[in-house]
Design an enzyme around this catalytic site. Structure first.
Site, PDB file in Angstrom:
ATOM      1  N   LYS A 101      -0.923   4.860 -14.116  1.00 16.45           N
ATOM      2  CA  LYS A 101      -0.323   4.623 -12.798  1.00 16.45           C
ATOM      3  C   LYS A 101       0.500   3.337 -12.810  1.00 16.45           C
ATOM      4  O   LYS A 101       1.616   3.299 -12.275  1.00 16.45           O
ATOM      5  CB  LYS A 101      -1.419   4.540 -11.728  1.00 16.45           C
ATOM      6  CG  LYS A 101      -2.065   5.877 -11.399  1.00 16.45           C
ATOM      7  CD  LYS A 101      -3.036   5.781 -10.233  1.00 16.45           C
ATOM      8  CE  LYS A 101      -4.242   4.929 -10.574  1.00 16.45           C
ATOM      9  NZ  LYS A 101      -5.271   4.963  -9.494  1.00 16.45           N
ATOM     10  N   ASP A 219      -5.796  -4.105  -6.902  1.00 17.23           N
ATOM     11  CA  ASP A 219      -6.209  -2.708  -7.076  1.00 17.23           C
ATOM     12  C   ASP A 219      -7.588  -2.465  -6.479  1.00 17.23           C
ATOM     13  O   ASP A 219      -8.351  -1.640  -6.962  1.00 17.23           O
ATOM     14  CB  ASP A 219      -6.208  -2.360  -8.574  1.00 17.23           C
ATOM     15  CG  ASP A 219      -6.159  -0.862  -8.816  1.00 17.23           C
ATOM     16  OD1 ASP A 219      -5.524  -0.154  -8.020  1.00 17.23           O
ATOM     17  OD2 ASP A 219      -6.779  -0.397  -9.795  1.00 17.23           O
ATOM     18  N   LYS A 259      -2.794  -1.668  -3.804  1.00 16.98           N
ATOM     19  CA  LYS A 259      -3.287  -0.302  -3.608  1.00 16.98           C
ATOM     20  C   LYS A 259      -3.876  -0.159  -2.215  1.00 16.98           C
ATOM     21  O   LYS A 259      -4.690  -0.987  -1.785  1.00 16.98           O
ATOM     22  CB  LYS A 259      -4.358   0.046  -4.647  1.00 16.98           C
ATOM     23  CG  LYS A 259      -4.912   1.465  -4.450  1.00 16.98           C
ATOM     24  CD  LYS A 259      -5.795   1.906  -5.589  1.00 16.98           C
ATOM     25  CE  LYS A 259      -7.165   1.265  -5.535  1.00 16.98           C
ATOM     26  NZ  LYS A 259      -8.055   1.798  -6.588  1.00 16.98           N
TER      27      LYS A 259
END
Length: 746
Positions: A101, A219, A259
């Site tokens: 990702k 994240d 994120k």
């Protein structure tokens, strides 16, 4: 080879992005600082309607068994073959879904400021980064694109070794962390909790050597399986703290990657608006390698305008830093222009449609897959691999270009325990029903049975022997780690997380501290009390089997020093062993507490007992030392030192109700002495422990964690804690069944 519609579908898979187009009249601007954080939150009806619509679709999955649904969605994931192929073809370090990702993000957006690359200096900070795949992905990108620069990085995550951290909020894989600990910052309290203002202050000092931070990634998330429909709200405070940290440490022109999940609630609206006002460009991106059926998206923020322009607002926001940051809305609703709300609504509608379509298609395929469906899925998955490798210009790098060339430490490297964690096979509805049961009913329904039934598998510790290492003990570079006092031990690098979680839940539900002594328990056929004769027999057997001396030479020669078990003096063998009771005592008043062996008073007593023993022991003598458990770094560090002092160490663990007094007994054979520097270290440690007994901090680590996560010691600790924990679960289960029997009898 592939049909045109397959080409189009895969191209669309990797183009799921939305860009916020700012009005030319500079309408999107931050309000004055005095308007921040002083109004009650107000939601937006149109966005909440999207949330409700999505949750209705998600609710269609509530009766699906988790493992079956996971297997199905893995088979329908168009990008499902990419990770293994990247790992195989380009030699990617720590290649995970997160690795792929982030490589997509790096290749799709100009995250690395040109100024940094021109100056050949790049500084990055990675928040909530475990296990470290963003870092290794960035390294691969730099090396494979021959971007030769002086790259410095720092990372943060919840400390996987801080025993009071919740295992559900952490990543189990610590291989990369254990090999790169110098670059990880866990804050002044050693927890790694980014949601504390002290962590933000400490991080700014920790990265003080960096001339400028060019890139920040965040994240973070945690397990929301218990309430998936409210994931956005549950994680919102964490996202705010990540964003504020980034705004406080980024240099002008820097980039930020955050994120998030759905963006329907007012907290998300305010956060996106804040970022649009602080960065030149903001995009929402869902990588193709992110499962299409989940809500995960990444906010990509480019060209930071700098702290100087927004310093007054940052100061005001930072005052509300922490878990309570959302008690008030960041901005009053009237301060956010309608043009932004309409743009944001378009973004949310775009990703809402993508996710609901994927879930509905997965449901259709779950009920029935035709041969045509299977053939199409195969073509999509095959082409996705080719497309990914070509689109992102994936290149091979040699292992010598990895950050960690040979990961050889880490509690997750113990292959014996890979897969021990129970994969959830129940449905969401079944999990919710289980959560509502009392502890006694959970026991009676067999919830803890898989663990408790294995309580006698370790054979009391017989045959599990730790041999003294061949290398000498060198404590020249040892240091003590202090941190927030442990409230209860929730995780341990030396025990299976699910096993420890089950024990803690059982102890809370059973009030074990009182019931064990109050109830006469029925005997279990596979249980045996830990008798004095048995302990001495095991020690004698350890000495005979593992020492070089012959039995005849041993006869009448073994001197055994004992801590805390005076009754052993009455059962010594006439010829083979001489028992000498030491006056050192260990307080076990917290033996039935969720602290396990984490209480500072227990540390104090155990350390004093070991120090006293070391001053009495003679060469070739043995030591019998009761131990509650070895779940904490502190206790494991003391065992590490014993490991270097005795030729062999084993343990015996009782598997009966009597065991709640003592977790296990260490059998240490063949004493070879303690080096003077190590003795000095222990004496200094004792002084530190004593000085902190009444404070809100304690000594958490007395031997560097790296030494505890490698070699046979780690396996020994897992065996020891596994035996103790399973035995305790068994005893608690007996309590529950005994209670049930008493109720029926009445």
């Amino acid at each position: 080879m592939y049909s045109p519609d397959v080409h189009v579908e895969i191209e669309d898979l990797f183009e799921k992005k939305f860009t916020y187009q700012k009005p030319k009249n500079n309408e999107w601007a931050l309000p004055e600082p005095d308007k921040l954080c002083n109004t009650d939150p107000q939601e937006y009806e149109m966005l909440l309607a999207l949330k409700e619509s999505l949750n209705q679709v998600k609710n269609l999955l509530s009766d699906k068994k988790l493992d079956e649904w996971h297997l199905h969605t893995s088979s329908t994931n168009k990008a499902g073959r990419i990770i293994s192929e990247v790992r195989r073809t380009v030699n990617a370090e720590l290649c995970t879904q997160a690795w792929c990702k982030f490589h997509e993000i790096l290749s799709s957006f100009p995250l690395l400021p040109q100024e940094a690359l021109w100056n050949r200096e790049l500084n990055s900070v990675h928040l909530c980064e475990a296990p470290g795949a963003f870092i290794t992905s960035l390294n691969h990108y730099l090396k494979s694109h021959e971007l030769n620069c002086d790259w410095n990085w720092v990372a943060n995550t919840l400390n996987p070794y801080y025993e009071a951290n919740d295992g559900l909020q952490m990543i189990a894989d610590d291989r990369f962390i254990a090999s790169t600990l110098t670059w990880w910052y866990f804050g002044p309290d050693n927890t790694g909790d980014i949601m504390k203002s002290s962590h933000l202050t400490g991080l700014q000092q920790f990265i003080g050597h960096m001339s400028c931070v060019h890139l920040v990634t965040a994240d973070g998330s945690f397990d929301c399986q218990g309430n998936p429909g409210e994931q956005e709200g549950l994680v919102a405070p964490l996202h705010y703290c990540e964003a504020i940290t980034a705004l406080m440490i980024l240099g002008t022109g820097g980039s930020f990657v955050l994120k998030t999940f759905t963006l329907f609630e007012q907290a998300s609206v305010n956060l996106i608006y804040l970022l649009n006002c602080c960065f030149e460009k903001v995009c929402i991106f869902k990588p193709g390698t992110s499962k299409s059926g989940n809500s995960e998206v990444y906010i990509i923020c480019l060209n930071y305008m700098g702290k100087a322009a927004i310093q007054p607002l940052l100061d005001k926001i930072a005052c509300n830093f922490g878990t309570g940051i959302l008690n008030k809305a960041l901005f009053p609703q009237h301060a956010i222009p309608d043009s932004f709300i309409q743009t944001h609504l378009g973004c949310c509608s775009f990703f809402h449609k993508l996710q609901t379509n994927t879930i509905l298609e997965n449901l259709r395929l779950f009920q029935h897959k035709t041969k045509k469906d299977l053939a199409r899925l195969t073509a999509l998955r095959d082409y996705a691999v080719e497309y990914f490798l070509q689109k992102y210009n994936m290149k091979y790098i040699a292992k010598k270009q990895w950050i960690v060339k040979k990961p050889n430490v880490g509690c997750s490297l113990g292959n014996r325990w890979v897969g021990m964690r129970n994969r959830r096979s129940d449905t969401f509805n079944e999990r919710r029903e289980l959560d509502m049961l009392s502890w006694e009913n959970k026991v009676l329904k067999g919830f803890f049975l898989p663990w408790a039934e294995k309580h006698s598998e370790c054979n009391y510790g017989k045959g599990i022997v730790l041999e003294k290492p061949s290398f000498p003990l060198n404590c020249d570079e040892w240091y003590m780690v202090e941190g927030l006092k442990i409230a209860k031990v929730k995780c341990s690098p030396f025990c299976d997380g699910e096993l420890l979680k089950s024990l803690n839940e059982a102890m809370v539900g059973s009030s074990i501290s009182s019931t064990v002594t109050e109830l006469p328990l029925q005997s279990c056929p596979s249980c045996h009390a830990l008798s004095e004769e048995f302990i001495l027999a095991e020690l004698l057997d350890l000495s005979i089997q593992h020492q070089e001396a012959s039995v005849n030479r041993l006869k009448g020669q073994i001197k055994c020093f004992v801590v805390g078990i005076p009754s052993l003096c009455n059962y010594q063998s006439q010829d083979n062993i001489e028992v000498i009771l030491l006056k050192a005592q260990i307080n076990y008043e917290y033996r039935c507490s969720l602290l396990h062996d984490g209480d500072p008073k227990y540390h104090q007593h155990l350390l004093q007992a070991i120090l006293f023993s070391m001053q009495q022991l003679q060469p070739e003598s043995s030591l019998i030392l009761p131990i509650m458990s070895c779940l904490t770094r502190f206790t494991a560090g003391l065992l590490y030192i014993l490991h270097h002092c005795f030729r062999h160490i084993s343990f015996v663990c009782p598997i009966s109700a009597q065991s709640m007094g003592i977790g296990a007994v260490l059998l240490c054979s063949g004493y070879e002495g303690l080096l003077a520097p190590v003795l000095t270290h222990l004496q200094t440690l004792s002084t530190e422990v004593n000085s902190m007994l009444d404070l809100q901090k304690q000594v958490l680590e007395c031997v560097p964690i790296e030494h505890l996560l490698t070699g046979p010691l780690l396996e020994f600790l897992w065996d020891l804690n596994s035996a103790i924990t399973k035995q305790r679960l068994h005893v608690i289960g007996q309590v529950a069944h005994q209670k049930e029997s008493n109720v029926k009898a009445d």
